[in-house]
Design a protein around this motif. Structure first.
Motif, PDB file in Angstrom:
ATOM      1  N   LYS A   6      -0.435  -3.720  12.338  1.00  0.00           N
ATOM      2  CA  LYS A   6       0.607  -2.774  12.756  1.00  0.00           C
ATOM      3  C   LYS A   6       0.083  -1.835  13.843  1.00  0.00           C
ATOM      4  O   LYS A   6       0.752  -1.596  14.849  1.00  0.00           O
ATOM      5  CB  LYS A   6       1.097  -1.975  11.548  1.00  0.00           C
ATOM      6  N   ARG A   7      -1.133  -1.317  13.635  1.00  0.00           N
ATOM      7  CA  ARG A   7      -1.731  -0.418  14.637  1.00  0.00           C
ATOM      8  C   ARG A   7      -1.952  -1.147  15.961  1.00  0.00           C
ATOM      9  O   ARG A   7      -1.710  -0.584  17.040  1.00  0.00           O
ATOM     10  CB  ARG A   7      -3.051   0.160  14.121  1.00  0.00           C
ATOM     11  N   LYS A  41      -2.696  -5.984   7.208  1.00  0.00           N
ATOM     12  CA  LYS A  41      -1.385  -5.579   7.731  1.00  0.00           C
ATOM     13  C   LYS A  41      -1.423  -4.214   8.423  1.00  0.00           C
ATOM     14  O   LYS A  41      -0.742  -4.019   9.439  1.00  0.00           O
ATOM     15  CB  LYS A  41      -0.336  -5.575   6.611  1.00  0.00           C
ATOM     16  N   ASP A  42      -2.216  -3.281   7.904  1.00  0.00           N
ATOM     17  CA  ASP A  42      -2.307  -1.962   8.544  1.00  0.00           C
ATOM     18  C   ASP A  42      -2.903  -2.081   9.945  1.00  0.00           C
ATOM     19  O   ASP A  42      -2.409  -1.480  10.901  1.00  0.00           O
ATOM     20  CB  ASP A  42      -3.136  -0.991   7.700  1.00  0.00           C
ATOM     21  N   ARG A  43      -3.985  -2.841  10.074  1.00  0.00           N
ATOM     22  CA  ARG A  43      -4.600  -3.033  11.394  1.00  0.00           C
ATOM     23  C   ARG A  43      -3.645  -3.756  12.334  1.00  0.00           C
ATOM     24  O   ARG A  43      -3.517  -3.387  13.504  1.00  0.00           O
ATOM     25  CB  ARG A  43      -5.909  -3.807  11.283  1.00  0.00           C
TER      26      ARG A  43
END
Length: 106
Positions: free
Chosen positions: A62-63, A58-60
């Motif tokens: 979002k980025r 999820k972090d990737r």
């Protein structure tokens, strides 16, 4: 007399054909680029399955969405469209990664 110039029917058809040929070439390039992208994400999925990493990050995601929205703005492309397009691709990649994980678990 102030008549506005209008191209002949043949000139109109020729210009439209020229535009459509360019669109066809771009579509072909997009398909090949997507195919190449999915080859790489297949390898990522295999790597994640091998080392028991989660299919989604999820972090990737979002980025990536933030990055692509900025690129879209810079390119005068609707950022919402680019986000929808990337979300579709991400969904497919995760689906493939889940399939790889399931196949590895068999």
């Amino acid at each position: 007399m102030n008549e506005e110039y209008r191209p002949s029917e043949q000139q109109l058809k020729d210009k439209l054909t020229s535009y459509r040929e360019s669109i066809d070439n771009i579509d072909a390039a997009l398909v090949y680029m997507l195919a190449e992208r999915f080859k790489v994400t297949q390898k990522v999925g295999e790597y994640k399955a091998k080392y028991d990493l989660p299919p989604a990050d999820k972090d990737r995601e979002k980025r990536q969405i933030e990055r692509l929205r900025k690129l879209a703005e810079d390119a005068n492309l609707d950022p919402d469209f680019s986000e929808k397009f990337l979300n579709f691709i991400i969904k497919e990649v995760i689906r493939h990664h889940e399939q790889i994980r399931e196949a590895e678990g068999e």
